[in-house]
Write a protein that holds these residues in place. Structure first.
Motif, mmCIF file in Angstrom:
data_model
loop_
_atom_site.group_PDB
_atom_site.id
_atom_site.type_symbol
_atom_site.label_atom_id
_atom_site.label_comp_id
_atom_site.label_asym_id
_atom_site.label_seq_id
_atom_site.Cartn_x
_atom_site.Cartn_y
_atom_site.Cartn_z
ATOM 1 N N UNK A 33 45.817 83.292 26.169
ATOM 2 C CA UNK A 33 45.227 84.540 26.596
ATOM 3 C C UNK A 33 45.634 84.853 28.030
ATOM 4 N N UNK A 34 45.204 85.982 28.475
ATOM 5 C CA UNK A 34 45.606 86.433 29.793
ATOM 6 C C UNK A 34 44.376 86.671 30.631
ATOM 7 N N UNK A 35 44.408 86.077 31.753
ATOM 8 C CA UNK A 35 43.290 86.297 32.650
ATOM 9 C C UNK A 35 43.821 86.915 33.909
ATOM 10 N N UNK A 36 43.168 87.890 34.289
ATOM 11 C CA UNK A 36 43.591 88.545 35.511
ATOM 12 C C UNK A 36 43.117 87.721 36.684
ATOM 13 N N UNK A 37 44.049 87.197 37.411
ATOM 14 C CA UNK A 37 43.702 86.306 38.510
ATOM 15 C C UNK A 37 42.887 87.003 39.573
ATOM 16 N N UNK A 55 43.166 76.906 32.978
ATOM 17 C CA UNK A 55 43.791 77.995 33.706
ATOM 18 C C UNK A 55 43.899 77.750 35.202
ATOM 19 N N UNK A 56 43.269 76.728 35.647
ATOM 20 C CA UNK A 56 43.219 76.548 37.082
ATOM 21 C C UNK A 56 42.391 77.635 37.741
ATOM 22 N N UNK A 57 41.700 78.388 36.956
ATOM 23 C CA UNK A 57 40.863 79.431 37.536
ATOM 24 C C UNK A 57 39.424 78.996 37.377
ATOM 25 N N UNK A 79 38.205 74.322 52.515
ATOM 26 C CA UNK A 79 38.671 75.456 51.725
ATOM 27 C C UNK A 79 38.193 76.802 52.245
ATOM 28 N N UNK A 132 40.929 79.464 51.276
ATOM 29 C CA UNK A 132 40.746 79.916 49.898
ATOM 30 C C UNK A 132 39.661 80.967 49.835
ATOM 31 N N UNK A 141 48.101 86.070 49.698
ATOM 32 C CA UNK A 141 47.694 84.673 49.665
ATOM 33 C C UNK A 141 46.522 84.411 48.738
ATOM 34 N N UNK A 142 46.109 85.422 48.047
ATOM 35 C CA UNK A 142 45.095 85.242 47.029
ATOM 36 C C UNK A 142 43.819 84.619 47.579
ATOM 37 N N UNK A 143 43.367 85.206 48.642
ATOM 38 C CA UNK A 143 42.153 84.720 49.255
ATOM 39 C C UNK A 143 40.949 85.413 48.620
#
Lengths: 286, 503
Positions: free
Chosen positions: B31-35, B178-180, B257, B334, B364-366
Motif C-alpha cells: 500500500x501507499x502511505x503518504x509520508x 513502513x518505518x513510519x 531527536x 526529527x 528534511x522531513x521534519x
C-alpha cells in the motif's frame, strides 16, 4: 503504487561517550570564553588572596616573627592563600549555573542530547581550569615571599590546585542544584566559604589548637589539600626542619598520620562524591 | 448485506476523511502511505490492482469519530463478517491493544480482529486523517448495514466507526514495515502543580512530517505540554513518546531527536550570535562541515548575518527572538518544537521564518509541533488542537475547523450595547454577546444579514464588521469565549503554575 515514505533524511544525533564528551568540551569552552571576556572578574578574584598574602601577612608577621622559627609568616601563608584563591573562584564559577538557570540558558543545555552529567562535568572542569589559571599569578609572586621557582614544585602545586578547585566546583554545583535564585546562592556560599577557608589551616598553623578546633579542621576537606600543598612548598624551602614541622604538623586521625596520598585521595573523593550528587539532582526533570 | 469494494475504498475513505479527520490505517505490504500524512491517494493505477491483489496485503482501517460523538461501532472483521461493538467495549479493547503495542501475529487478527488492531478514540483521533493506505485490491467486504455504505456511493455518517481488516499470514506492525510511526504519541497526559491541573488528560498523535499546532489562550497548558514532550517536566500521569521514545524512560533518546525553540529566552547574552550557534551545533553534534553553511543560512533567514559577531546583549528583544529561532533550526531535528515561536515579531520576519520552516520540512522531513495563540500562525498548521483549561477541546484541520463554525462573525458598535443585544434577540432572533468591547454574534451568510440588521434593529449602529469564521471563532463556538476573553480570566492561573515550571 510504490511506497513514498522516506523519513530517514533527518540526521539523528549519535549517542554514547563521544556525544557526552562533546558536551563536556562545549561547556568547558564556554567557561573559557567567559573567563577571557571577564578580566574584571579575574582581577577582583586575585585581589583578596593578594591582600591576605601581602597586607595581612606582612602586618601579622610583625607579631609572629619570633615564633615562626625563621620562616616568614607570608611564606607560611603562601600555600593557604593559593587554596583560598581557588576556593572563591571555583565556587563562584559553579554559581554561574544559577545565573544560567535564571536567564534561561541552562535550559538550552538541559534539552541538548547530552547527558546532564556531562554538562556538570564540563562546568566543574571549566571552573577548575579558570581557578587554577588564576592562581598561576600568585604562584608567580612566590619569590617575593621566599617561595622559590622550582619546576617540580610548581607542577605539583598546579596539579593539587586543580584537584582542589574541581572538588570546590562540585561544592558549588551542589549548592546550585539546591537553590533557585542567585541571591540565595550568594548567601549560602558566604556561609560556606568562610568556614571552609578559616577551618583549613590556610592562614594559621594547626599546631596546638584546642581539641574542638582540631576536630573541625579535620572535618574540612580543604584542610587536607592545604596541608598537602604546604608540604610541597616546604619541601623546597631552605629553613630548619624543626620549624617547618612545627608550622606544618602532620594531620592525624586518632594518632594515625594521614599520608599525603590519602589526603589527596580525600579531596578527589570529596569532589567526585559531590559531583555525583549534583548530577543526580540535576538529572531529575523539573 | 452490501459489498464494500476495496477497489473503491480510496474514494470511500477520502469522503470519510473529509468529514472526519479521524482515520488510522494499519497498512500493508503494497500500500501507499503518504509520508507527509496526507490523505489517501486515489487508486489511480487500476492496472496495478491485479498485482497487488496477489499479495493480499493485510490491511486494517479504522475510522473513529471524536470521543464525544462515540456511537455504536461497526466493524468488518475479516472479510465477510460484521460485528457490532459498542463504544465502551471498543475503547476498552483499544486500550488493551495500545498497551500491547503493535500487532504481533496474524492469528490475532483472525480470531479477534477488533482486539488485535488499532487504537481507540485516542489513537484514532490523534493519528487522524494522516496515515492512510491505498488498499489496492478488489477484496470484498460486506456490510450488513446500509448506514455504513450504500455499496456505490459509500457514504458514511459522522458517528460511525468502521474497522476493516483483511487477514493475511504476514501482518507486521505498521511501524516496522513502513518505518513510519507517529512522530509524537500522547496518551492521557496530565500535569498537576499542587492543586492546579495545568494539563488535564490529553491524547493525540502527530504524524511524521506534519505541522501540528496547539492553539489556545495563555495558561491553557500548551507550554506545559511541550515541556513534558521535551523531557523538561515529568508528567503526573499518562505517557508520551516522541520519535518513538518514551519521554520519561528514554529522555536522552527523546532529546537526541528533537529541537526546541523556547518561549523564554535561552541565549547566552555574553556570547556573540555566532558563538551561540556554534555552541548549539556542537552540543547537537553537527558535522563540522555542515556548520558554516547552515549558520549562514539561518542567520540570513532571520536577518542577523551582519550582526553575527555582536554579543547578544546588544540585541533588541526581536533580534534575540530571531536568533533563538535560527538556533533552533541549526541542527535538523526529527521533531521541532516551537513554543510560541514568533511572538513579538514583525510580519515580514514571521513570513520569512515560516518560509524557512516549510522549506526545511520539505527538504528534511521534519515534524513540527508548535504552540501559538496567534490565529494566523495556527493556519500554517496542517492540524490544530485547540486547548482550553488543560484539555483539547477539538482537533482538526484549520479548514474543517472553520467550516464547522458555519457562521460568519458580525460585530457591531452601538451607543447602548445592552439594548442592542436585547433588540437582536427580540427582533432578529440572534443571540449576541459582548466580546472585546463589541456586540458580537454569529450568523450564516453575514453579508446578507447586514441590510436586515440596519432595517430591523431599530437602534443606531455606529460601525459594523463581518468576518469569515476564523480560528478564534472556532475557539469561541466551542468554548463560548474568545481567546482574549479566556486569557483575561486565566492569566492568574497561569502565573501559579508557570513559575515552578519556568526554572
Amino acid at each position: 503504487m510504490t511506497t513514498t515514505t522516506n523519513v530517514a533524511s533527518t540526521r539523528v544525533v549519535e549517542r554514547g561517550l563521544r556525544q557526552d564528551w562533546r558536551g563536556v568540551k562545549v561547556v568547558w569552552q564556554r567557561e573559557m570564553i567567559r573567563f577571557r571576556q571577564d578580566r574584571l572578574r579575574a582581577v577582583s578574584a586575585l585581589l583578596q588572596p593578594i591582600f591576605f598574602l601581602f597586607v595581612l601577612g606582612t602586618g601579622l608577621s610583625t607579631l609572629t616573627d619570633d615564633s615562626t622559627g625563621g620562616v616568614s609568616l607570608r611564606t607560611f601563608m603562601f600555600p593557604g592563600v593559593l587554596a583560598t584563591s581557588v576556593l572563591f573562584t571555583a565556587v563562584f564559577s559553579s554559581a554561574s549555573i544559577v545565573w544560567d538557570r535564571e536567564f534561561g540558558f541552562l535550559r538550552e543545555m538541559l534539552v541538548a542530547p547530552v547527558r546532564r552529567g556531562s554538562i556538570l562535568v564540563g562546568k566543574a572542569l571549566g571552573g577548575a581550569t579558570v581557578a587554577t589559571t588564576q592562581s598561576l599569578v600568585i604562584i608567580a609572586l612566590g619569590p617575593i615571599v621566599d617561595v622559590p621557582y622550582d619546576l617540580g614544585m610548581i607542577v605539583l602545586l598546579i596539579l593539587q590546585l586543580f584537584l582542589l578547585s574541581f572538588a570546590l566546583c562540585a561544592v558549588g554545583l551542589v549548592i546550585a542544584a539546591q537553590v533557585q535564585q542567585i541571591q540565595s546562592m550568594m548567601g549560602v556560599m558566604q556561609m560556606l566559604l568562610l568556614p571552609l577557608s578559616f577551618l583549613s589551616g590556610a592562614l594559621y598553623p594547626l599546631t596546638g589548637l584546642p581539641g574542638w578546633l582540631t576536630t573541625l579542621t579535620l572535618l574540612n576537606p580543604v584542610t587536607y589539600s592545604v596541608h598537602a600543598m604546604r608540604t610541597t612548598v616546604f619541601n623546597h624551602l631552605d629553613a630548619p626542619q624543626s620549624s617547618l614541622d612545627q608550622l606544618n604538623p602532620p594531620l592525624e586521625w586518632f594518632g594515625w598520620t594521614v599520608p599525603i596520598s590519602v589526603q589527596i585521595g580525600i579531596v578527589v573523593a570529596f569532589g567526585l562524591g559531590l559531583l555525583v550528587f549534583a548530577i543526580r539532582r540535576f538529572d531529575k526533570a523539573e | 448485506m452490501l459489498p464494500l469494494r476495496f477497489a473503491r475504498c480510496d474514494n470511500f475513505l477520502q469522503e470519510v476523511a473529509q468529514r472526519r479527520p479521524l482515520l488510522l490505517v494499519e497498512a500493508a505490504q503494497d500500500d501507499v502511505i503518504d509520508g507527509h500524512g496526507h490523505l489517501l491517494e486515489p487508486l489511480d493505477r487500476p492496472q496495478s490492482v491485479g498485482r497487488q491483489l496477489e499479495h493480499v496485503a493485510p490491511t486494517v482501517l479504522f475510522i473513529a469519530p471524536p470521543a464525544h460523538e462515540a456511537g455504536p461501532l461497526e466493524t468488518i472483521d475479516e472479510v465477510n463478517d460484521i460485528t457490532r461493538v459498542d463504544a465502551d467495549q471498543r475503547r476498552h479493547l483499544a486500550l488493551r491493544q495500545r498497551r500491547r503495542g503493535a500487532l504481533d501475529h496474524a492469528e490475532n487478527a483472525k480470531t479477534a480482529p477488533s482486539q488485535a488492531r488499532i487504537g481507540g478514540p485516542g489513537l484514532g483521533s490523534h493519528v487522524g486523517g494522516e496515515l492512510l493506505a491505498d488498499l489496492g485490491g478488489e477484496l470484498e467486504a460486506e456490510a450488513d448495514d446500509a448506514s455504513i455504505g450504500d455499496g456505490s456511493g459509500l457514504t458514511i455518517h459522522a458517528a460511525e466507526h468502521i474497522v476493516v481488516s483483511i487477514n493475511d499470514t504476514s501482518i507486521q506492525s505498521f511501524e516496522h514495515r513502513n518505518g513510519v510511526r507517529p512522530a509524537i504519541v500522547v496518551d492521557g497526559l496530565v500535569k498537576r502543580y499542587g492543586s492546579l491541573t495545568a494539563v488535564d488528560g490529553i491524547s493525540f498523535d502527530v504524524a511524521p512530517g506534519e505541522i501540528f499546532g496547539f492553539l489556545g489562550p495563555n495558561g491553557a497548558g500548551k507550554s506545559t505540554t511541550i515541556k513534558m514532550l521535551c523531557t523538561l517536566v515529568d508528567p503526573t500521569e499518562g505517557t508520551a513518546t516522541v520519535a518513538g521514545y518514551d519521554v520519561q524512560r528514554n529522555r536522552l533518546d527523546v532529546r537526541r531527536h528533537i529541537g526546541l525553540v523556547f518561549q523564554d529566552q535561552t541565549l547566552d547574552v555574553y556570547l556573540t550570535a555566532e558563538q551561540n550557534l556554534r555552541f548549539h551545533a556542537e552540543l547537537y553534534g553537527m558535522p563540522k562541515a555542515a556548520v558554516e553553511k547552515r549558520m549562514r543560512d539561518v542567520l540570513e533567514m532571520v536577518g542577523l548575518w551582519e550582526r553575527r559577531s555582536s554579543k547578544v546583549q546588544t540585541f533588541s528583544g526581536g533580534m534575540r527572538r530571531r536568533l533563538e529561532i535560527a538556533r533552533g533550526l541549526m541542527h535538523s531535528p526529527r521533531v521541532l518544537f516551537l513554543d510560541e515561536p514568533t511572538v513579538g515579531l514583525d510580519p515580514q520576519t514571521r513570513a520569512s521564518i515560516w518560509g524557512y520552516i516549510e522549506e526545511l520540512r520539505r527538504r528534511e522531513d521534519i515534524t513540527i509541533f508548535l504552540t501559538t495563540h496567534y490565529m494566523d500562525e495556527a493556519e500554517n498548521c496542517e492540524r490544530i488542537a485547540i486547548m482550553d483549561a488543560g484539555r483539547i477541546v477539538v482537533l482538526d484541520t484549520p479548514d474543517r475547523l472553520k467550516a464547522s463554525v458555519g457562521t460568519d462573525r458580525v460585530s457591531i458598535s452601538t451607543d447602548d450595547d445592552q439594548a442592542a443585544i436585547e433588540a437582536l434577540r427580540e427582533r432578529l432572533g440572534v443571540s449576541a454577546d459582548m466580546h472585546d468591547g463589541q456586540v458580537t454574534f454569529g450568523v450564516p451568510d453575514g453579508e446578507h444579514f447586514v441590510p436586515r440588521l440596519f432595517n430591523e434593529l431599530g437602534l443606531p449602529i455606529k460601525a459594523v464588521s463581518v468576518a469569515r469564521p476564523s480560528l478564534d471563532d472556532v475557539f469561541m463556538s466551542i468554548t463560548g469565549r474568545t481567546i482574549r476573553d479566556a486569557e483575561a480570566t486565566s492569566v492568574d492561573n497561569l502565573r501559579v503554575f508557570a513559575n515552578p515550571a519556568r526554572r
